[in-house]
Design a protein around this motif. Structure first.
Motif, mmCIF file in Angstrom:
data_model
loop_
_atom_site.group_PDB
_atom_site.id
_atom_site.type_symbol
_atom_site.label_atom_id
_atom_site.label_comp_id
_atom_site.label_asym_id
_atom_site.label_seq_id
_atom_site.Cartn_x
_atom_site.Cartn_y
_atom_site.Cartn_z
ATOM 1 N N GLU A 25 73.001 -31.508 26.853
ATOM 2 C CA GLU A 25 72.860 -32.057 28.166
ATOM 3 C C GLU A 25 74.561 -32.361 28.047
ATOM 4 O OE1 GLU A 25 70.369 -35.027 31.504
ATOM 5 O OE2 GLU A 25 71.589 -35.552 28.678
ATOM 6 N N GLU A 29 77.522 -29.509 28.835
ATOM 7 C CA GLU A 29 78.706 -29.657 29.343
ATOM 8 C C GLU A 29 79.869 -29.066 28.904
ATOM 9 O OE1 GLU A 29 79.476 -30.395 32.795
ATOM 10 O OE2 GLU A 29 76.600 -29.651 33.038
ATOM 11 N N SER A 33 83.560 -28.554 31.125
ATOM 12 C CA SER A 33 84.056 -30.057 31.932
ATOM 13 C C SER A 33 85.703 -29.438 32.062
ATOM 14 C CB SER A 33 83.912 -31.334 30.585
ATOM 15 O OG SER A 33 84.707 -30.749 29.843
ATOM 16 N N SER A 34 85.645 -30.436 33.075
ATOM 17 C CA SER A 34 87.314 -30.476 33.409
ATOM 18 C C SER A 34 88.409 -31.040 32.153
ATOM 19 C CB SER A 34 87.337 -31.506 33.976
ATOM 20 O OG SER A 34 86.860 -32.991 34.154
ATOM 21 N N THR A 36 87.252 -29.422 29.237
ATOM 22 C CA THR A 36 87.571 -28.440 28.504
ATOM 23 C C THR A 36 89.087 -27.571 29.107
ATOM 24 O OG1 THR A 36 85.460 -28.898 27.511
ATOM 25 C CG2 THR A 36 86.527 -26.629 27.558
ATOM 26 N N THR A 94 74.797 -30.850 37.962
ATOM 27 C CA THR A 94 76.626 -29.820 37.544
ATOM 28 C C THR A 94 75.865 -29.055 38.085
ATOM 29 O OG1 THR A 94 75.537 -30.113 35.317
ATOM 30 C CG2 THR A 94 77.593 -31.758 36.433
ATOM 31 N N HIS A 104 77.621 -22.035 33.901
ATOM 32 C CA HIS A 104 78.238 -22.465 32.439
ATOM 33 C C HIS A 104 78.212 -21.516 31.227
ATOM 34 C CE1 HIS A 104 77.112 -26.596 35.053
ATOM 35 N NE2 HIS A 104 77.892 -26.752 33.447
#
Length: 314
Positions: A25, A29, A33-34, A36, A94, A104
């Motif tokens: 996980e 992510e 992710s925001s 990153t 997600t 992703h």
């Protein structure tokens, strides 16, 4: 065959007692992710302007490319196609949009691939590490049960192809700086063409017991976000290249502080502006406008403030 592979991984996951799940996980992510994305903006503003521009060019363009494929193919998620597949619950939250190709994996290939291409020639270990992170991210999407191998492999191929194309474009921009106007114009037009395609094409409307299996309006949101990001990015990118050209060669404490403070409005635009605009223009166009403003903020508005700061310092 693809679903059989996911069922095999599911049995492995169950046999491991969910031992590897948290790690998968986290890897999954990390690139999407925001946080990153915020790091990428900070790098552009305060660490390495040229690399940050290259990174964002790769990320926003490949995002839209993958979303065009997603909303064209309209492939349902694995658990929709086969109820035996039971993905990890957190991963479902997600796993937005259709399944094919993997978003992703695209994020990982764009971000880690950019790092590997830019810095990996002098640091081979970094290039190898970035390649490993890309492969692990793709595998994690299979392990968590939210994507098939085809989703991952096609996404990887599309994004790598896009990075190769951008490396050629940047090489030409080094020789011919005025070529940036054509690049920006084509990128902006393609963003609008993608939105038109998303709105005009047909989508599967399958019902189970009178209930719509997958709502296309919900599936389109990621596509509108990606198109908005590209639509706002290229004008800001052109303005920064031609008229701003701030520097990260001689960074000051003030530039680091400004870049850090600029992250808060960025977060507010990303999180709150879509909610404020949804009642006015609906969720899809709210997502488009918010992402366009976010990209323009990152590529032009904050650099303008940095330029002003640097002029005062001189």
């Amino acid at each position: 065959m693809d679903l059989a592979y996911l069922l095999l991984l599911q049995r492995l996951r169950e046999a491991a007692g969910w031992l590897l799940t948290p790690a998968m996980e986290l890897i999954s992510e990390l690139a999407a992710s925001s946080l990153t994305i915020a790091v990428a903006a900070f790098v552009f503003w305060a660490v390495d302007r040229r690399f940050g521009s290259f990174l964002m060019l790769n990320y926003v363009g490949s995002s839209l490319l993958v979303q065009v494929f997603k909303l064209t193919a309209c492939v349902y998620r694995p658990w929709v196609r086969d109820p035996r597949i039971q993905p990890v619950t957190n991963a479902i939250d997600t796993a937005t949009g259709y399944s094919f190709p993997s978003g992703h994996t695209q994020s990982a290939a764009a971000i880690y691939g950019s790092v590997g291409l830019w810095y990996g020639k002098k640091r081979r270990w970094l290039a190898v590490l970035m390649a490993v992170m890309i492969l692990l991210t793709g595998f994690s999407r299979n392990y968590l049960g939210v994507h098939t191998p085809q989703d991952v492999l096609v996404s990887l191929a599309l994004t790598c192809g896009y990075l190769w194309l951008n490396s050629k474009i940047l090489a030409r921009l080094e020789r011919q700086p005025s070529f940036d106007l054509k690049v920006a114009a084509v990128g902006t037009v393609l963003a609008l063409a993608a939105v038109l395609w998303f709105e005009c094409k047909s989508y599967p409307m399958d019902y189970v017991s009178g209930v719509l299996l997958v709502d296309p309006e919900i599936m389109k949101e990621d596509g509108f976000m990606a198109a908005g990001m590209v639509f706002g990015f290229f004008p800001g990118w052109l303005i920064e290249r031609r008229w701003l050209q701030f520097s990260t060669d001689h960074r000051s404490a003030g530039q680091f502080i400004l870049a850090t403070l600029a992250l808060l409005p960025m977060l507010l635009i990303y999180k709150l502006l879509p909610l404020a605009l949804t009642g006015i223009m609906g969720p899809l166009w709210a997502a488009f406008v918010s992402c366009a403003l976010l990209a323009f903020y990152v590529t032009a508005l904050v650099p303008a403030l940095i330029c002003r700061l640097q002029r005062k310092a001189r």
